[in-house]
Design a protein around this motif. Structure first.
Motif, short mmCIF file in Angstrom:
data_model
loop_
_atom_site.label_atom_id
_atom_site.label_comp_id
_atom_site.label_asym_id
_atom_site.label_seq_id
_atom_site.Cartn_x
_atom_site.Cartn_y
_atom_site.Cartn_z
N ARG A 1 0.91 -1.11 0.09
CA ARG A 1 -0.06 -0.05 0.08
C ARG A 1 0.80 1.29 -0.06
N THR B 1 0.74 -3.80 4.63
CA THR B 1 -0.45 -3.69 5.38
C THR B 1 -1.07 -5.25 5.42
N GLN C 1 1.23 3.71 2.19
CA GLN C 1 1.96 3.79 3.30
C GLN C 1 2.60 2.65 3.80
#
Length: 243
Positions: free
Chosen positions: A172, A177, A174
């Protein structure tokens, strides 16, 4: 050029110099128009579930022209036009800049192409857009699905059964995950072929898929994450069941 015979002294010399200058101007070629051109660029794109803005940058040289127009077109791997942009000096555009293109996860993976055309002459600006327009060199960028990964563990319980657990992650913006909702198939090695441990794929709730199954000690197993629309599939490492 020879001075007329009726001119004498300084007048004759001036006439001679003037003749030489006129002859030089007549023989000199017309000044060439400065070359125009430019470049475009875009970063690689990873397709996520959420929409994202991708910068499409340009840098041009209008060859000294104060009025110019730049047209950019973006083509997907199948050659279809996805989106177009226009930068115009009369609208305040600079010779370097960036457009934003939106990707929301359903776009076609592969090599995308940016094509540009720069107009910096009176002809293409005001009379014939097809004349005097310079094509910029194409640039490309790659679009790909997000990656996935799986880590497999096994625990022996009563009755000769094992609990197989696959922890699944996805790439992802960021970082990595838990891959909630991923479809996972547990496989075992039979001879030299991989076969499903059970006939159905299991859904990874919260990024974890579990299976309880009676299996012989020494069986080699693995977890296979199925590919989704915008996520690559993946395969865990092979695990040998122990006592």
């Amino acid at each position: 050029m020879r001075a007329p015979t009726h001119l004498r002294g300084p007048l004759a010399a001036a006439a001679t110099v003037l003749g030489v200058l006129l002859a030089s101007l007549a023989a000199a070629p017309a000044p060439a128009q400065a070359a125009v051109g430019g470049t475009t660029s875009a970063p690689g794109v990873v397709l996520y579930d959420a929409c994202q803005q991708v910068p499409i940058s340009y840098a041009i040289d209008p060859g000294g022209a104060t009025s110019w127009r730049l047209q950019l077109q973006i083509f997907d791997p199948d050659g279809r036009t996805s989106q177009g942009f226009v930068a115009n000096s009369n609208a305040g555009a600079a010779t370097t800049g960036t457009f934003s293109m939106q990707f929301c996860g359903s776009e076609l993976p592969g090599t995308w192409t940016v094509k540009g055309a720069l107009c910096a002459s009176f002809t293409c600006l005001f009379t014939d857009p097809q004349t005097g327009t310079a094509a910029l060199a194409d640039s490309t960028f790659e679009v790909r699905p997000a990656q996935s990964s799986a880590v497999l563990s096994a625990k022996r319980i009563r009755g000769g059964r094992y609990v197989l657990k696959a922890r699944v992650s996805e790439e992802r913006a960021q970082g990595w995950t838990p891959y909630a909702g991923a479809l996972v198939r547990f496989e075992r090695l039979v001879g030299d072929q991989w076969a499903p441990v059970v006939r159905r794929d299991l859904t990874a709730a919260g990024g974890v898929a579990k299976l309880r199954k009676r299996l012989p000690i020494g069986t080699r197993v693995r977890a296979v994450v199925q590919p989704a629309d915008n996520t690559y599939g993946s395969v865990s490492g092979v695990l040998r069941l122990r006592r």
